[in-house]
Design a protein around this motif. Structure first.
Motif, PDB file in Angstrom:
ATOM      1  N   ALA A   1       6.983 -16.063  -9.917  1.00 15.82           N
ATOM      2  CA  ALA A   1       8.075 -15.335 -10.369  1.00 15.82           C
ATOM      3  C   ALA A   1       9.047 -15.032 -11.654  1.00 15.82           C
ATOM      4  O   ALA A   1       8.837 -15.803 -12.412  1.00 15.82           O
ATOM      5  CB  ALA A   1       9.169 -14.720  -9.022  1.00 15.82           C
TER       6      ALA A   1
ATOM      7  N   GLY B   1       0.826  -9.882  -1.151  1.00 14.95           N
ATOM      8  CA  GLY B   1       2.555  -9.165  -1.943  1.00 14.95           C
ATOM      9  C   GLY B   1       1.902  -8.707  -2.594  1.00 14.95           C
ATOM     10  O   GLY B   1       3.103  -7.477  -4.096  1.00 14.95           O
TER      11      GLY B   1
ATOM     12  N   PRO C   1       4.182 -17.126  -4.427  1.00 17.84           N
ATOM     13  CA  PRO C   1       4.578 -16.261  -5.617  1.00 17.84           C
ATOM     14  C   PRO C   1       4.095 -16.979  -6.886  1.00 17.84           C
ATOM     15  O   PRO C   1       5.624 -18.004  -6.885  1.00 17.84           O
ATOM     16  CB  PRO C   1       5.581 -15.482  -4.883  1.00 17.84           C
ATOM     17  CG  PRO C   1       6.144 -16.027  -4.247  1.00 17.84           C
ATOM     18  CD  PRO C   1       5.739 -17.218  -3.533  1.00 17.84           C
TER      19      PRO C   1
ATOM     20  N   VAL D   1       6.768 -10.121 -10.136  1.00 21.12           N
ATOM     21  CA  VAL D   1       6.292 -11.247  -8.585  1.00 21.12           C
ATOM     22  C   VAL D   1       5.335 -10.741  -8.990  1.00 21.12           C
ATOM     23  O   VAL D   1       4.505  -9.904  -8.310  1.00 21.12           O
ATOM     24  CB  VAL D   1       6.680 -11.252  -7.522  1.00 21.12           C
ATOM     25  CG1 VAL D   1       6.613 -12.056  -6.661  1.00 21.12           C
ATOM     26  CG2 VAL D   1       8.585 -11.026  -7.613  1.00 21.12           C
TER      27      VAL D   1
ATOM     28  N   SER E   1       1.215 -12.586  -6.683  1.00 20.73           N
ATOM     29  CA  SER E   1       0.627 -13.292  -5.439  1.00 20.73           C
ATOM     30  C   SER E   1       0.390 -14.304  -6.258  1.00 20.73           C
ATOM     31  O   SER E   1      -0.422 -13.950  -7.224  1.00 20.73           O
ATOM     32  CB  SER E   1       0.058 -12.358  -4.462  1.00 20.73           C
ATOM     33  OG  SER E   1      -1.122 -12.062  -4.663  1.00 20.73           O
TER      34      SER E   1
ATOM     35  N   ALA F   1      11.920 -13.207  -3.690  1.00 22.66           N
ATOM     36  CA  ALA F   1      10.313 -13.672  -4.009  1.00 22.66           C
ATOM     37  C   ALA F   1      10.974 -14.597  -3.468  1.00 22.66           C
ATOM     38  O   ALA F   1      10.834 -16.484  -3.815  1.00 22.66           O
ATOM     39  CB  ALA F   1      10.312 -13.617  -5.370  1.00 22.66           C
TER      40      ALA F   1
END
Ligand SMILES: O=C(O)CCC(=O)C(=O)O
Ligand SMILES: [Fe+2]
Length: 194
Positions: free
Chosen positions: A127, A21, A125, A159, A161, A91
């Motif tokens: 965020a 992502g 993730p 966000v 990864s 997310a």
């Protein structure tokens, strides 16, 4: 603003692409008045701490205040749960902890770095919800080269990864423009017992 711009005003912006992502900026996840209310609630209730670190032959103050709160902590401020729901809308992840930063003004900053992934769940993730004054974040690939600049507005979510922490660095530089206070609320998924 014309209707075309209005239509796409709150679309996420992809800054870095990878198999998990990448890094994306989501503006307007939380309405301005709600973000302002959460800022006002967190500022006096979070146990802010200042840290020091060695720099060359001196000890210098880290130029921001920090705090960390477990999402299972019964004494967490109630707006943390509301913030978690807002962040999960863009997310979703089984977040366990929030790290908070308070940038008191234009002179506060965080140097270019990647988040330490030791102890974080792979594939999940990070965020970051922004509250208060807008500040710029720089994002740069690790081999070097130009930085991408993204303005983190109040109520937005950035966000990142897990994978992007290996390939890119991010930071919030000091600014020569006057800046009010900003709180960032970073949701992370920690592995148990780390
Ligand atoms: O304040 C921000 O938006 C970034 C904070 C950050 O990079 C961190 O806490 O690791
Ligand atoms: Fe970071």
């Amino acid at each position: 603003m014309n209707s075309q711009c209005m239509l796409f005003a709150d679309e996420p912006i992809a800054l870095v692409r990878d198999a998990e992502g990448g890094i994306g900026y989501h503006p307007g996840v939380v309405a301005d008045d709600v973000a302002a209310a959460w800022f006002d609630a967190l500022l006096p209730s979070v146990p802010w701490r200042s840290e020091e670190r060695p720099m060359y032959d001196r000890i210098v103050a880290v130029p921001r205040l920090m705090a960390s709160v477990a999402l299972s902590d019964p004494s967490r401020p109630p707006c943390i749960d509301a913030a978690l729901r807002a962040v999960c809308a863009v997310a979703p992840a089984p977040y366990t902890r929030v790290g908070l930063n308070l940038y008191r003004g234009a002179g506060d900053s965080v140097a270019m770095h990647n988040d330490r992934v030791h102890g974080l769940a792979p594939g999940q993730p990070i965020a970051i919800l922004s509250l208060g004054a807008a500040r710029d974040m720089l994002i740069r690939a690790k081999p070097g080269g130009p930085s991408r600049r993204v303005r983190l507005e109040s109520g937005s979510v950035l966000v990142m990864s897990h994978a992007s922490q290996h390939t890119h660095e991010h930071g919030i530089p000091k600014t020569s423009q006057p800046a009010g206070a900003r709180i960032s609320v970073a949701f992370r998924v920690r592995l148990p017992c780390t």
